[in-house]
Design an enzyme around this catalytic site. Structure first.
Site, PDB file in Angstrom:
ATOM      1  N   GLU A  55     -29.490  -8.912 -49.029  1.00 17.88           N
ATOM      2  CA  GLU A  55     -28.366  -9.189 -48.134  1.00 17.88           C
ATOM      3  C   GLU A  55     -28.578 -10.547 -47.475  1.00 17.88           C
ATOM      4  OE1 GLU A  55     -30.313  -6.329 -47.044  1.00 17.88           O
ATOM      5  OE2 GLU A  55     -29.301  -4.943 -48.410  1.00 17.88           O
TER       6      GLU A  55
ATOM      7  N   HIS B 171     -36.434  -5.553 -43.615  1.00 15.56           N
ATOM      8  CA  HIS B 171     -35.464  -6.445 -42.969  1.00 15.56           C
ATOM      9  C   HIS B 171     -36.143  -7.565 -42.194  1.00 15.56           C
ATOM     10  CE1 HIS B 171     -31.224  -4.726 -42.977  1.00 15.56           C
ATOM     11  NE2 HIS B 171     -31.896  -3.984 -43.850  1.00 15.56           N
TER      12      HIS B 171
END
Length: 321
Positions: A107, A38
């Site tokens: 994402e 992330h």
């Protein structure tokens, strides 16, 4: 028997802490480990997002037996696929053959940082398919020149190619992603115990290959504290991937989950220290046909107590599944 894994969740702990956690997971007896990749946490309350690939290199040196896997890396936006192939090969060498490369279509939360907008789901899968093909060719030792609809690769080859091939996993959430996984992956990854996903993976060529699930849990001797922590840090998970892939930042997830209650979260995530509740949460994955399940203990500062409890009580119970 389903293999039980441990998740280094970069959204909830710093890099040094993550290395301590995975070393603890190895000592505890977990069968494998995975790490999230992330640039942002899902929610501000999680509070972290170190670079997963630096952590993987350190983890390869801090451990000796536990397998490692990215879960998952998006090879299409923040990273060019040629660079992902180099990273994967290097970690495989550092870990002496313990690494698997988990890939996904990404994402907006993490990929927006490089600009260029966020493509449609269809385009994201096209890019993932093209990227995976490039990565596999480079990992196979090929000299690659590629000019495709989404990527260019000019005169690339890896100079340090591991003798043991890097298995590639692809995360799936629907039929189209299962087709990509069936055609290109050595294993499949999913975050829900959906047998239809595994059946689709099999239809497209995945029969007999490993299938890895992931499950959030929240251990605490005080169940109310566990529920509160799960709600504070993990209520985003109830949104589903059609929502979670699109939102651009933690504030968006705060707003999208404003009406999610602690009871809602406790209904989806096992909380507390009831071993049977945790086993019951893993069981649907086993029944659906998953061969591996990676647990995510919620709360960066609660990994030590979780590992101690898991070694003494949870893992022995899960071995009976």
């Amino acid at each position: 028997m389903v293999r039980i894994g441990y998740t280094m969740m970069t959204e909830q702990a710093g890099p040094r802490e993550l290395i301590g956690h995975v070393a603890g997971a190895e000592a505890t007896g977990f069968d494998f480990s995975v790490i999230s990749d992330h640039y942002f946490p899902w929610l501000d309350s999680q509070g972290h997002a170190p670079y997963a690939w630096t952590v993987l290199g350190a983890a390869a040196q801090a451990t000796s037996t536990i397998p490692l896997m990215s879960c998952v890396t998006c090879p299409t936006t923040r990273y060019h696929p040629a660079v992902v192939a180099q990273k994967a090969a290097t970690v495989q060498l550092l870990s002496e053959g313990r690494f698997r490369l988990g890939l996904g279509s990404g994402e907006n939360l993490n990929e927006h940082v490089v600009g260029g907008g966020w493509p449609s789901a269809h385009e994201r899968l096209e890019k993932l398919e093209e990227a995976t093909d490039i990565i596999r060719r480079l990992l196979d030792g090929e000299h690659v020149n590629h000019h495709g609809p989404h990527f260019d690769v000019v005169d690339a080859k890896l100079w340090d190619v591991p003798e043991q091939p890097v298995p590639i996993g692809i995360a799936v959430s629907g039929d189209s992603s299962c087709e990509v996984a069936g055609n290109y992956a050595d294993l499949v990854i999913a975050t829900e115990p959906n047998k239809e996903l595994l059946d689709a993976f099999d239809r497209y060529g995945g029969a007999g290959k490993p299938r890895v699930g992931q499950l959030p849990v929240c251990y605490d001797t005080d169940r109310d504290a566990a529920v509160a922590r799960a709600h504070d840090q993990f209520r985003w998970a109830l949104g589903g991937w059609r929502v979670n892939a699109e939102l651009p930042g933690p504030k968006s997830f705060e707003q999208a989950t404003a009406l999610v209650t602690p009871e809602d979260v406790a209904g989806q995530i096992p909380c507390g220290d009831d071993v049977d509740a945790f086993v019951d949460a893993v069981r649907p994955y086993a029944e659906a046909g998953f061969t591996e399940v990676a647990l995510v203990q919620i709360g960066g500062d609660r990994q030590g107590p979780f590992l101690d409890w898991a070694g003494k009580k949870l893992l022995p119970a899960l071995r009976e599944l």
